[in-house]
Design a protein around this motif. Structure first.
Motif, PDB file in Angstrom:
ATOM      1  N   UNK A 279      -2.384  -7.475   7.545  1.00 39.24           N
ATOM      2  CA  UNK A 279      -2.174  -6.904   6.011  1.00 39.24           C
ATOM      3  C   UNK A 279      -0.895  -5.780   6.099  1.00 39.24           C
ATOM      4  N   UNK A 280      -0.109  -5.623   5.159  1.00 40.65           N
ATOM      5  CA  UNK A 280       0.820  -4.845   5.446  1.00 40.65           C
ATOM      6  C   UNK A 280       1.201  -3.919   4.198  1.00 40.65           C
ATOM      7  N   UNK A 281       1.585  -2.774   4.397  1.00 36.90           N
ATOM      8  CA  UNK A 281       2.140  -2.052   3.312  1.00 36.90           C
ATOM      9  C   UNK A 281       3.282  -1.268   3.614  1.00 36.90           C
ATOM     10  N   UNK A 282       4.053  -0.950   2.721  1.00 39.00           N
ATOM     11  CA  UNK A 282       5.388  -0.569   2.744  1.00 39.00           C
ATOM     12  C   UNK A 282       5.469   0.899   2.110  1.00 39.00           C
ATOM     13  N   UNK A 283       5.709   2.033   2.599  1.00 41.20           N
ATOM     14  CA  UNK A 283       5.773   3.237   1.737  1.00 41.20           C
ATOM     15  C   UNK A 283       7.450   3.495   1.923  1.00 41.20           C
ATOM     16  N   UNK A 284       8.083   3.844   0.615  1.00 40.45           N
ATOM     17  CA  UNK A 284       9.358   4.396   0.781  1.00 40.45           C
ATOM     18  C   UNK A 284       9.517   5.648  -0.120  1.00 40.45           C
ATOM     19  N   UNK A 285      10.209   6.535   0.481  1.00 44.13           N
ATOM     20  CA  UNK A 285      10.855   7.645  -0.359  1.00 44.13           C
ATOM     21  C   UNK A 285      12.196   7.542  -0.268  1.00 44.13           C
ATOM     22  N   UNK A 286      12.967   8.721  -0.866  1.00 38.39           N
ATOM     23  CA  UNK A 286      14.222   8.505  -1.132  1.00 38.39           C
ATOM     24  C   UNK A 286      14.894   8.477   0.548  1.00 38.39           C
ATOM     25  N   UNK A 287      14.379   9.362   1.317  1.00 35.58           N
ATOM     26  CA  UNK A 287      15.016   9.648   2.356  1.00 35.58           C
ATOM     27  C   UNK A 287      14.465   8.960   3.594  1.00 35.58           C
ATOM     28  N   UNK A 288      13.389   8.174   3.466  1.00 37.99           N
ATOM     29  CA  UNK A 288      12.820   7.457   4.394  1.00 37.99           C
ATOM     30  C   UNK A 288      12.058   6.353   4.119  1.00 37.99           C
ATOM     31  N   UNK A 289      11.523   5.636   5.121  1.00 34.26           N
ATOM     32  CA  UNK A 289      10.666   4.518   4.584  1.00 34.26           C
ATOM     33  C   UNK A 289       9.909   4.166   5.903  1.00 34.26           C
ATOM     34  N   UNK A 290       8.743   3.538   5.703  1.00 31.54           N
ATOM     35  CA  UNK A 290       7.870   3.131   6.977  1.00 31.54           C
ATOM     36  C   UNK A 290       6.895   2.199   6.598  1.00 31.54           C
ATOM     37  N   UNK A 291       6.447   1.329   7.774  1.00 32.97           N
ATOM     38  CA  UNK A 291       5.528   0.457   7.239  1.00 32.97           C
ATOM     39  C   UNK A 291       4.272   0.577   7.933  1.00 32.97           C
ATOM     40  N   UNK A 292       3.066   0.334   7.306  1.00 35.19           N
ATOM     41  CA  UNK A 292       1.725   0.320   7.840  1.00 35.19           C
ATOM     42  C   UNK A 292       1.293  -1.204   8.090  1.00 35.19           C
ATOM     43  N   UNK A 293       0.873  -1.590   9.208  1.00 38.42           N
ATOM     44  CA  UNK A 293       0.616  -2.958   9.679  1.00 38.42           C
ATOM     45  C   UNK A 293      -0.692  -2.760  10.085  1.00 38.42           C
ATOM     46  N   UNK A 294      -1.591  -3.682   9.606  1.00 38.20           N
ATOM     47  CA  UNK A 294      -2.891  -3.728  10.283  1.00 38.20           C
ATOM     48  C   UNK A 294      -3.142  -5.025  10.989  1.00 38.20           C
ATOM     49  N   UNK A 295      -3.806  -4.913  12.157  1.00 32.76           N
ATOM     50  CA  UNK A 295      -4.005  -5.942  12.944  1.00 32.76           C
ATOM     51  C   UNK A 295      -5.449  -6.426  12.573  1.00 32.76           C
ATOM     52  N   UNK A 296      -5.768  -7.487  13.307  1.00 27.59           N
ATOM     53  CA  UNK A 296      -7.125  -8.478  12.639  1.00 27.59           C
ATOM     54  C   UNK A 296      -8.144  -7.499  13.324  1.00 27.59           C
ATOM     55  N   UNK A 297      -8.013  -6.607  14.275  1.00 29.05           N
ATOM     56  CA  UNK A 297      -8.984  -5.736  14.796  1.00 29.05           C
ATOM     57  C   UNK A 297      -9.371  -4.479  14.024  1.00 29.05           C
ATOM     58  N   UNK A 298      -8.352  -4.010  13.013  1.00 24.95           N
ATOM     59  CA  UNK A 298      -8.449  -3.013  12.190  1.00 24.95           C
ATOM     60  C   UNK A 298      -7.702  -1.738  12.563  1.00 24.95           C
ATOM     61  N   UNK A 299      -6.804  -1.952  13.518  1.00 26.56           N
ATOM     62  CA  UNK A 299      -5.763  -0.812  13.922  1.00 26.56           C
ATOM     63  C   UNK A 299      -4.641  -0.919  13.263  1.00 26.56           C
ATOM     64  N   UNK A 300      -4.255   0.055  12.531  1.00 25.79           N
ATOM     65  CA  UNK A 300      -3.079   0.203  12.026  1.00 25.79           C
ATOM     66  C   UNK A 300      -1.936   0.928  12.536  1.00 25.79           C
ATOM     67  N   UNK A 301      -0.633   0.284  12.612  1.00 27.92           N
ATOM     68  CA  UNK A 301       0.251   0.876  13.312  1.00 27.92           C
ATOM     69  C   UNK A 301       1.462   1.027  12.171  1.00 27.92           C
ATOM     70  N   UNK A 302       2.078   2.322  12.534  1.00 26.67           N
ATOM     71  CA  UNK A 302       3.282   2.606  11.608  1.00 26.67           C
ATOM     72  C   UNK A 302       4.271   2.180  12.245  1.00 26.67           C
ATOM     73  N   UNK A 303       5.026   1.458  11.589  1.00 29.42           N
ATOM     74  CA  UNK A 303       6.366   0.866  12.155  1.00 29.42           C
ATOM     75  C   UNK A 303       7.552   1.557  11.383  1.00 29.42           C
ATOM     76  N   UNK A 304       8.416   2.073  12.294  1.00 33.76           N
ATOM     77  CA  UNK A 304       9.707   2.578  11.662  1.00 33.76           C
ATOM     78  C   UNK A 304      10.933   2.042  12.417  1.00 33.76           C
ATOM     79  N   UNK A 305      12.062   2.073  11.713  1.00 30.84           N
ATOM     80  CA  UNK A 305      13.076   1.560  12.224  1.00 30.84           C
ATOM     81  C   UNK A 305      14.324   2.508  12.322  1.00 30.84           C
ATOM     82  N   UNK A 306      14.868   2.722  13.520  1.00 30.60           N
ATOM     83  CA  UNK A 306      16.279   3.376  13.585  1.00 30.60           C
ATOM     84  C   UNK A 306      17.322   2.822  13.318  1.00 30.60           C
ATOM     85  N   UNK A 307      17.889   3.220  12.370  1.00 30.03           N
ATOM     86  CA  UNK A 307      19.153   2.516  11.922  1.00 30.03           C
ATOM     87  C   UNK A 307      20.346   3.177  11.423  1.00 30.03           C
TER      88      UNK A 307
END
Lengths: 113, 1214
Positions: B285-313
C-alpha cells in the motif's frame, strides 16, 4: 457480405474467453483459470480467505494471483500432435474449518479432435 | 420457509480507502469501502474517528478514487465495482448521503476478467478518468463541466490491448498537458502458444503510457518500455511545477522511478535481517503526501514496514531516489495521509488505527538510495535494516474490527440477561477472542459508596443559563443528601433543601429557584434564600409529582391532582384541581411548545391500566382529552419530542412529532404518538424490555433529548442517523438515574443502584454490539465450549512462523547484535518518555508481526481459557511442526473413568505448494486435570491425512480424515478403528450428528447425509446434494435440514424431502438396499435446496441461536470481513407478503448506490430463494417523504406503519 464466421471471430476477439468449435481443452482450462483468478482478485473477502490460509498479506495474494494469470495451467501442448496428454487443472479448494488451502490436482484425460 | 436477512454488525474490514474533501471546504474526509458498504469517516478535533455516513451498496466495491475539477472546492468520488458500471458520487452535506451524479454502463456485471472496474485512475487535474479490468480492457472517460458547472462525462474511449494483463494503473501528473495514464502490462499471447515454455519465461512486463489527446478526443499508446518483472504497483509522482512528474514503479525488492525520456532510477527496498532468503519484499500500500515545497511517499511492505521515499530532482531530472525506514505498523490495505497531520491506516486484518505524525523522518541516514545501488553477478546487493518501535508516529485512536471472524458461538456463559457472542477474530499475533454483547458500551467515570440504599437521584442547575449542574440530590428511605458539584463532588448543608425527609422530586423552577417535593409538601427555595413551603392538606401525602420549568402537578394519596403554576412574580400558585378515579401511578408534562410558556398536556397513568391525557389550558379545567388503556399499570411516563429535521448531520427528513412513552409494570415499554394539537393518541408500539417495570428518564445524547429506560437492565432510546433506536446498555441494573453535566463530563448520567452512586457516559452510539477482547497467540481456528466449567478450548495455528522458543532465541540474538542500545532500551522502559526523541517504544508482536519462517513450518497451540476471568489456564504449544485444525469434546461411552475428553485433530508438515502434501495426521486425546483447568495428553493416534472434522457420536468419536469418515473408540494406547466409509468425494470438513443420522459436509461437494447401523456396524450415505458447494460453514437445523455457506458467499439450506425422510426412517434396512443402487454417481436420494441467498462475503460460521431472552431462534452468521448477520424465519404468511412487496418496491424505487441491480446481487451465484433482504427494507426511512408515502400507498399502509413493522421485526432478532 454477411458472414457468420467472421462475426463469430469478431466476438471471440472482442470477448476474451469465448469458446469456439476448435478449442482444445488446454485453451478451455486456461480460460477457466484466468476467469477464476480475476474473480478472486475482484472479491476481497475471497482474497482475505486465501491470505488467512497461507498466512500471507492480502496484497501478496493479489499479486500471486495476477502472476498466475500468465501461465495458469503450465506450458501449452505441442500443436498438431495426438493430444492424449494429462491436463492439470489447478483448483483452489479452501476448507471451511481450517482454512487450509488445498491445491488439488485433478487429472482429466482429454481427446482433442 | 421464508427468511428475513438482516446485518447486525456491518463489515469492519477495509477493501480500499481514499482521502478527499467530500463535504467541501477545508475539511478532509476518508471514504472507506468495506466490501458491500461505503463509509465516510472523519477524525474529530480530539482525534477520534467519527463515522459521518454509512451506506450499504449491494455490490462489491473494488476501487475508489476521488477527483476534483479545477477550481472546484469539493471532491467527487468515482467507484469501480462489480456492477459493470462506472459510478460517480457526490456527497450531499444537507441530506447527509451520497448522490449518484453519473452512472455509465460499460459491461456485464460481476467480477470478470475483461470487464473494467478493478482499477481506477484519474488525471491529477481531474480532466479524465481511466477504468481498467485485470485483462485487456481500459476505458477512458473525459470529465468536464457544463454551463451550469455540473460535472459531465464523455462516452468512453477505448485503450484496449488484447492478451494483456494489467497489474496497476495510475494517472501521471503532467500539469495541463494532455492527460497521461500509466499502466503495468504483461502480454501473454506468446506464452500461450509456445509449448517450450521459453516465451513464458521471457514474458516481459511493460510500463505503458496512454495519452488522451483532448483535442482529437482519442487515446493512444504513447510510450511503452520494459520494466522489472516483479512490478506490481504504480504511484504517481507530482509533476507540473511541483515535481519531476513520472511514476514510481513498486516491484518486488525494488522501487524504480520511471518517466519518458528519462533513465530509470532504481533503489533496493531494505529487508528485515530475519527474512528468509527466498522471500521477496513487496509493496502493498502507498500514500503520497504533498505540500507546496516538498512531497514524499510512504510505502508499506507486506511485512508492515513503512518506508519514506523521496526524490532528489532538479526540474524534471531525478538524480537520486532515497528510501528511509519510517516506522512499522500492521499491514494495511490502504493508508491515507491527512493534512491535519494524521495517518489513517486501514489494516488488512484487525483493528484500524489513526496515527499522528510526530516527525516526518527527516535526517540523512537513509537505508537505501539509488546512489549506492550495488550490482553484483548474482544481481543487486540487498540492503538490510532492523525494525524498531514507532518513532515518527504516535497512535491516537483505534477503530475496532472483527475481521476476520473465524469462529463464533452464541451462548450465555456469564448468566446475564442476554446471551453473549463469543467470536474468534484476527490473525497471527493480533488475534483475539472477542466477547460481544448486544448493547452500547458505557464508560464508567466514578462509583462512590452511599450511606444507605438510595431510592432516587436528581441533578439541578442553579440557574437556567448555567452550563453545568450545581447540586446532586440523593433521596433515601427517610433522608435526603445534597451534594454540590464542582471540581469534586461533596456534601453541603447550606443548600436549604430539607434533609430529614425523603424527596419525591427536585427541580429548577423558573429562572433560578429550586424546588424540592417531599411527601408532606413542596419547598420552594428562591434565589435570594427565601423559602416558601406549601403543606398538604390534612393527613394526605404526596405520592407522585410531575414538573417542568414553570408547572408542577402533584398527586395526593386518594387520587387528587393539584396543579400549580408559576406566576410572573416567580411565585408558585395553585391553579387547578382534579379528582382522579383512583390512585395515580405516574405523571408527566408534555414538553413546552416553542414560543410558549406552558405545556399543554399532562399525562396521568393510573392503576386501573389507563393513561389519560389532560388539557392544561386555563379554559379547559384539566379536561380529559384522550384515554389509552394498556396491558398493565404504568409505572413511569415520559414525553419525547422529536424536533423537525431536514437531514443535516443526522440523517433523514422527518416532521416534528411527539411521543409518549410509558413503562408498564409487566416490563413493557409502550410508545404512542401524541397529536400536538388535539392530544389524541395513535400508532402504539410496545416492546418488552426486562423483568422490572421500566422507569423512564430524560437525558442528553449528542445535544439531543434521549430517553433512558431502567428495567432489569438499562436501555437508551435515541435518534441515530434518522432512526429511533432503542438499545440496551451493557451495565448493571440501575434504580434511578438523572442526566449529569459537569466540567469533566458534558453529557454524563448519574445513577443509583442499591447503595452506590455511579457516574457514566455512553460511548460509540449507533453500534449494535460492544466488545471485550482477550488476546490470543496465533490465528484461532476453532473452539469448543466446556459446558461444565464454562471454559473455552481454543486451537490456534499459523503457517510459516517460528515457534515460541525459536522466536525467543531470535529476539535474544537480535538484541545481542544491536548491543547496548536495545538493552538500555529495555532497562529504561519504566521511566521512558522523558527523552522521548531517542527512545523507541518496545517492539510488540502485535505491531511487527511474527518473523517469517519457511512456508512449510507451522506453529500451533491449544488453549483453555476462562472467559470470565480472562485467564488462560492452560496453553500447550504443539511440537514437531504439527498444527491443530479441529477440536471437539467427547465422552466415550464405556470409559467413564475419564469423563469428558478433548479430541484435537492435527496435521504434521502440511504444505500447499506445489501440491497439497502432509507428512502425517494425528488425533490427540487430552484428559482434563486440575478441575478442568489444564490438559494432559492421554495418547495420540496417527492417521493418514489431516482430520479436519471431529465429532462425538453415540459415545464414540467420528473423524473426517481426508475423504474417509471413520468411527473410533478409545483404547489404552491409541484410538481403535471401529467402522469407516471411504466414499466421500473430496475432503470432509464438517460433521454434525443427530440421533442415528450423521450430516457430513464435504469441502467441495456440499452435504452428505449418512446413517450408522449399529447392528451391522456400517456407515452409509443415503442422501446427498446435487450442487457442488465449497463449504465454509455448516450448521444443523433440524432432522432433515442443514444450513451451509460456500466460499463464494452464499448461504443455503438443504432439506431432505419429508416423504423421502419418512421412507428411510420406516425402511427396516434404513434405505440400505437402495443405497447400494445409487443414483447419478452418488447417493440414491437427493436433498433439496430450499433457501438461497448471496451474502457477498465469505461466511465462516453459522449458528442457530436467539440473541434476546425469550425470543425465537434465528441463524446468526459471521463473515471474513468481520460482519455479523442474522436470518429470521417468518412466522406468518402475512408478514412474508408484506416484506416481499416492500422489498420489491424498494428495488424499484431505490436502486443500490453503486449501480449493481439488487436482485442480481443477491442472486449472484444461485437465484435468491425465499429470503427477504432486510438491509434493503431498512433503507426505507432514508427515502424522501413523498417516496415513502408512495410506497406505503401501494402497500395500503402508512409510512409509520411500515416503520413500525421494520422496527418490530428487528426487535425479534435483537
Amino acid at each position: 457480405m454477411f458472414n457468420i464466421n467472421s462475426q463469430l471471430e469478431h466476438l471471440q476477439a472482442k470477448y476474451a474467453g469465448t469458446g469456439h468449435a476448435d478449442q482444445n481443452s488446454f485453451e478451455w482450462a486456461v480460460n477457466i483459470n484466468r476467469v477464476s483468478y480475476a474473480s478472486y482478485i475482484g472479491r476481497h473477502p475471497m482474497l482475505a480467505y486465501v491470505a488467512i490460509a497461507e498466512n500471507e498479506s492480502i496484497g501478496r495474494e493479489r499479486y500471486n494471483f495476477m502472476q498466475k494469470m500468465l501461465l495458469p495451467c503450465g506450458q501449452p501442448p505441442e500443436r498438431d500432435e495426438d493430444l492424449s496428454y494429462l491436463l492439470v487443472i489447478v483448483q483452489h479448494a479452501l476448507s471451511s474449518s481450517c482454512y487450509a488451502l488445498c491445491l488439488q490436482k485433478q487429472l482429466v484425460s482429454v481427446d482433442v479432435c | 420457509m421464508f427468511l428475513y436477512s438482516l446485518t447486525l454488525h456491518r463489515a469492519t474490514g477495509v477493501v480500499c480507502a481514499s482521502i478527499g474533501s467530500f463535504v467541501g471546504g477545508k475539511s478532509q474526509e476518508i471514504v472507506v469501502a468495506r466490501g458491500k458498504s461505503l463509509d465516510l469517516l472523519r477524525p474529530d478535533e480530539s482525534g477520534k474517528v467519527v463515522t459521518l455516513h454509512s451506506v450499504e451498496v449491494f455490490g462489491a466495491i473494488r476501487s475508489l478514487v476521488p477527483f476534483r475539477l479545477t477550481g472546484s472546492q469539493k471532491d467527487y468520488l468515482a467507484v469501480g465495482s462489480d456492477s459493470g458500471r462506472l459510478v460517480i458520487l457526490e456527497y450531499s452535506k444537507e441530506r447527509n448521503c451520497f448522490d449518484k451524479v453519473h452512472q455509465e454502463t460499460f459491461g456485464k456485471s460481476g467480477c470478470r476478467r475483461i470487464v473494467p472496474g478493478q482499477f481506477l485512475a484519474v488525471d491529477p487535474k481531474g480532466r479524465a478518468l481511466m477504468v481498467a479490468a485485470c485483462e485487456k480492457q481500459k476505458l477512458v472517460y473525459v470529465l468536464n463541466r457544463d454551463a451550469t458547472a455540473r460535472l459531465t462525462i464523455s462516452s468512453p474511449l477505448e485503450a484496449h490491448k488484447s492478451y494483456t494483463i494489467t497489474y496497476s494503473i495510475t494517472g501521471v501528473d503532467c500539469g495541463f498537458d494532455n492527460p497521461i495514464f500509466a499502466a503495468i502490462e504483461l502480454d501473454y499471447s506468446e506464452a500461450d502458444r509456445d509449448p517450450t515454455g521459453q516465451a513464458a519465461a521471457e514474458a516481459q512486463k511493460h510500463l505503458t503510457f496512454y495519452e488522451l489527446d483532448l483535442g482529437l478526443n482519442h487515446v493512444s499508446r504513447k510510450w511503452s518500455e520494459p520494466i522489472d518483472n516483479g512490478a506490481n504497483l504504480l504511484v504517481s509522482v507530482p509533476g507540473g511545477g511541483d515535481g519531476p512528474s513520472g511514476v514510481l514503479v513498486c516491484a518486488e525488492n525494488f522501487i524504480i522511478y520511471r518517466n519518458q525520456d528519462h533513465p530509470e532510477v532504481r533503489a533496493v527496498i531494505p529487508r528485515r535481517t530475519d527474512l528468509p532468503e527466498e522471500r521477496g519484499v513487496l509493496i502493498v500500500s502507498a500514500a503520497t503526501h504533498r505540500q507546496k515545497s516538498m512531497f514524499f511517499f510512504l510505502l508499506q511492505t507486506e511485512y508492515g514496514d513503512v518506508f519514506k521515499v523521496t526524490l532528489e530532482h532538479e526540474g524534471d531530472r531525478v538524480s537520486e531516489l532515497k528510501i528511509k525506514y519510517f516506522d512499522t505498523f500492521p499491514v494495511t490495505s490502504a493508508m491515507c495521509v491527512l493534512k491535519a497531520g494524521y495517518l489513517f491506516a486501514a489494516s488488512e486484518f484487525g483493528n484500524h488505527a489513526l496515527y499522528q505524525f510526530r516527525a516526518i523522518g527527516d535526517g540523512d541516514d537513509v537505508e537505501s538510495s539509488s546512489a549506492n545501488l550495488m550490482e553484483t553477478e548474482e544481481g543487486f546487493q540487498p540492503v538490510f535494516f532492523q525494525p524498531r518501535g514507532l518513532r515518527n508516529l504516535a497512535l491516537i485512536d483505534q477503530i475496532e474490527s472483527l475481521m476476520p471472524v473465524m469462529d463464533m458461538r452464541v451462548m450465555n456463559l456469564f448468566d446475564e440477561e442476554t446471551p453473549q457472542i463469543f467470536t474468534l477474530c484476527g490473525r497471527g499475533p493480533r488475534s483475539s477472542v472477542r466477547i460481544l454483547r448486544p448493547g452500547l458500551a458505557i464508560n464508567e467515570m466514578a462509583v462512590s459508596q452511599l450511606p444507605g440504599a438510595a431510592s432516587a437521584v436528581w441533578t439541578v442547575k442553579k440557574n437556567v443559563n448555567d452550563e453545568f449542574d450545581a447540586y446532586m440530590v440523593v433521596s433515601f428511605q427517610n433522608a435526603t443528601l445534597v451534594l454540590s458539584i464542582g471540581e469534586t463532588v461533596e456534601e453541603v448543608s447550606d443548600s436549604k433543601f430539607l434533609d430529614t425527609t425523603p424527596s419525591l422530586a427536585v427541580a429548577l423552577l423558573g429562572e433560578d429557584s429550586l424546588m424540592q417535593v417531599h411527601p408532606n409538601g413542596i419547598r420552594h427555595i428562591r434565589e435570594d434564600g427565601r423559602v416558601n413551603e406549601w403543606r398538604t392538606p390534612g393527613k394526605k401525602t404526596i405520592v407522585k409529582v410531575g414538573s417542568n420549568q414553570f408547572q408542577v402537578v402533584i398527586a395526593l394519596s386518594g387520587g387528587e391532582l393539584i396543579y400549580f403554576d408559576m406566576d410572573m412574580m416567580g411565585q408558585l400558585m395553585e391553579a387547578d384541581k382534579n379528582e382522579m378515579p383512583g390512585d395515580v401511578a405516574c405523571l408527566a408534562f408534555a414538553p413546552i411548545p416553542e414560543g410558549r410558556r406552558r405545556s399543554r398536556f399532562l399525562a396521568v397513568g393510573s392503576y386501573d391500566n389507563t393513561i389519560r391525557i389532560l388539557s392544561l389550558d386555563p379554559d379547559d379545567g384539566m379536561q380529559v382529552l384522550s384515554v389509552q388503556s394498556v396491558s398493565s399499570p404504568p409505572e413511569s411516563l415520559l414525553f419525547l419530542e422529536v424536533k423537525a429535521s431536514t437531514g443535516g448531520e443526522d440523517g433523514a427528513d422527518h416532521p416534528a412529532s411527539l411521543f409518549l412513552n410509558a413503562g408498564l409494570q409487566n416490563g413493557v415499554l409502550f410508545r404512542t404518538v401524541v397529536d400536538m394539537v388535539t392530544g389524541q393518541l395513535s400508532d402504539t408500539r410496545s416492546r418488552f424490555l426486562g423483568l422490572r417495570a421500566p422507569k423512564l428518564f430524560s437525558c442528553m445524547v449528542r445535544g439531543r433529548q434521549a430517553m433512558l429506560c431502567l428495567s432489569s437492565r438499562p436501555w437508551l432510546g435515541y435518534i441515530h442517523q434518522g432512526h429511533f433506536l432503542l438499545t440496551p446498555l451493557s451495565y448493571e441494573t440501575l434504580e434511578y438515574a438523572a442526566s449529569f453535566s459537569s466540567d469533566q463530563c458534558a453529557e454524563g448520567i448519574v445513577a443509583v443502584a442499591k447503595d452506590q452512586l455511579r457516574v457514566f457516559t455512553i460511548e460509540r452510539l449507533g453500534e449494535t454490539f460492544n466488545e471485550t477482547a482477550i488476546p490470543l497467540r496465533y490465528t484461532p481456528r476453532r473452539f469448543v465450549v466446556l459446558p461444565k466449567r464454562k471454559h473455552l478450548a481454543i486451537i490456534e495455528s499459523d503457517k510459516g512462523a517460528f515457534t515460541a522458543e525459536e522466536r525467543e532465541a531470535l529476539r535474544k540474538e537480535c538484541m545481542e547484535a544491536n548491543g547496548v542500545g536495545e538493552n538500555g532500551n529495555t532497562g529504561a522502559m519504566d521511566n521512558g518518555g522523558e527523552d522521548g526523541e531517542e527512545r523507541d517504544e518496545p517492539m510488540t508482536d502485535e505491531q511487527f508481526g511474527y518473523p517469517k519462517a519457511e512456508s512449510d513450518k507451522w506453529v500451533s497451540c491449544i488453549r483453555i481459557l476462562d472467559p470470565k476471568s480472562r485467564e488462560t489456564t492452560c496453553l500447550l504449544e504443539l511440537q514437531d511442526n504439527e498444527a491443530a485444525f479441529s477440536v471437539c469434546t467427547v465422552n466415550f461411552h464405556d470409559k467413564d473413568n475419564h469423563g469428558m475428553l478433548l479430541a484435537v485433530g492435527t496435521g504434521k508438515g502440511l504444505t500447499f505448494f506445489p501440491k497439497r502434501t502432509v507428512e502425517a495426521g494425528f488425533i490427540h486425546i487430552y484428559k482434563f486435570v486440575d478441575e478442568g483447568r489444564s490438559l494432559e495428553l492421554l495418547h495420540k493416534t496417527q492417521v493418514d491425512d489431516v482430520p479436519l472434522a471431529l465429532c462425538q457420536f453415540q459415545g464414540r468419536l467420528l473423524a473426517g480424515i481426508g475423504s474417509v469418515l471413520r468411527l473410533y473408540d478409545l483404547g489404552k494406547k491409541k484410538l481403535l478403528r471401529k467402522c469407516e466409509n471411504k466414499l466421500f468425494p473430496r475432503t470432509i470438513v464438517s460433521i454434525h450428528t443427530y440421533r442415528d443420522r450423521i450430516y457430513i459436509g464435504d469441502i467441495q461437494e456440499s452435504f452428505h447425509y449418512c446413517k450408522y447401523r449399529r447392528d451391522e456396524n456400517q456407515l452409509y450415505i443415503f442422501a446427498d446434494d446435487t450442487v457442488p458447494r465449497w463449504l465454509t460453514a455448516a450448521h444443523h437445523i433440524d432432522f432433515d435440514t442443514m444450513a451451509g455457506a460456500d466460499k463464494f458467499g452464499n448461504i443455503y439450506f438443504a432439506r431432505l424431502p419429508q416423504d423421502t425422510s419418512d421412507e428411510i426412517e420406516e425402511d427396516p434396512t434404513g434405505g440400505r438396499i437402495k443405497w447400494e443402487q445409487g443414483k447419478l454417481n452418488g447417493a440414491p436420494n437427493k436433498v433439496e435446496e430450499i433457501v438461497q441467498f448471496h451474502v457477498g462475503d465469505v461466511v465462516s460460521c453459522l449458528q442457530k441461536a436467539s440473541l434476546i431472552p425469550g425470543g425465537g431462534d434465528s441463524i446468526i452468521f459471521g463473515t471474513v470481513m468481520g460482519s455479523l448477520g442474522a436470518l429470521l424465519a417468518f412466522t406468518s404468511r402475512e408478514d412474508v407478503d408484506f416484506f416481499s412487496h416492500l422489498e420489491m418496491h424498494m428495488r424499484q424505487e431505490h436502486p443500490p448506490l453503486c449501480g449493481r441491480d439488487h436482485m442480481a446481487f443477491r442472486s449472484a451465484f444461485f437465484p435468491v430463494k425465499d429470503v427477504i433482504d432486510g438491509d434493503l427494507c431498512e433503507q426505507f426511512p432514508t427515502l424522501p417523504l413523498d417516496m415513502q408515502r408512495k410506497i406505503a400507498d401501494e402497500l395500503d399502509r402508512t409510512p409509520s406503519e411500515i416503520l413500525k413493522k421494520l422496527e418490530d421485526i428487528r426487535n425479534k432478532i435483537i
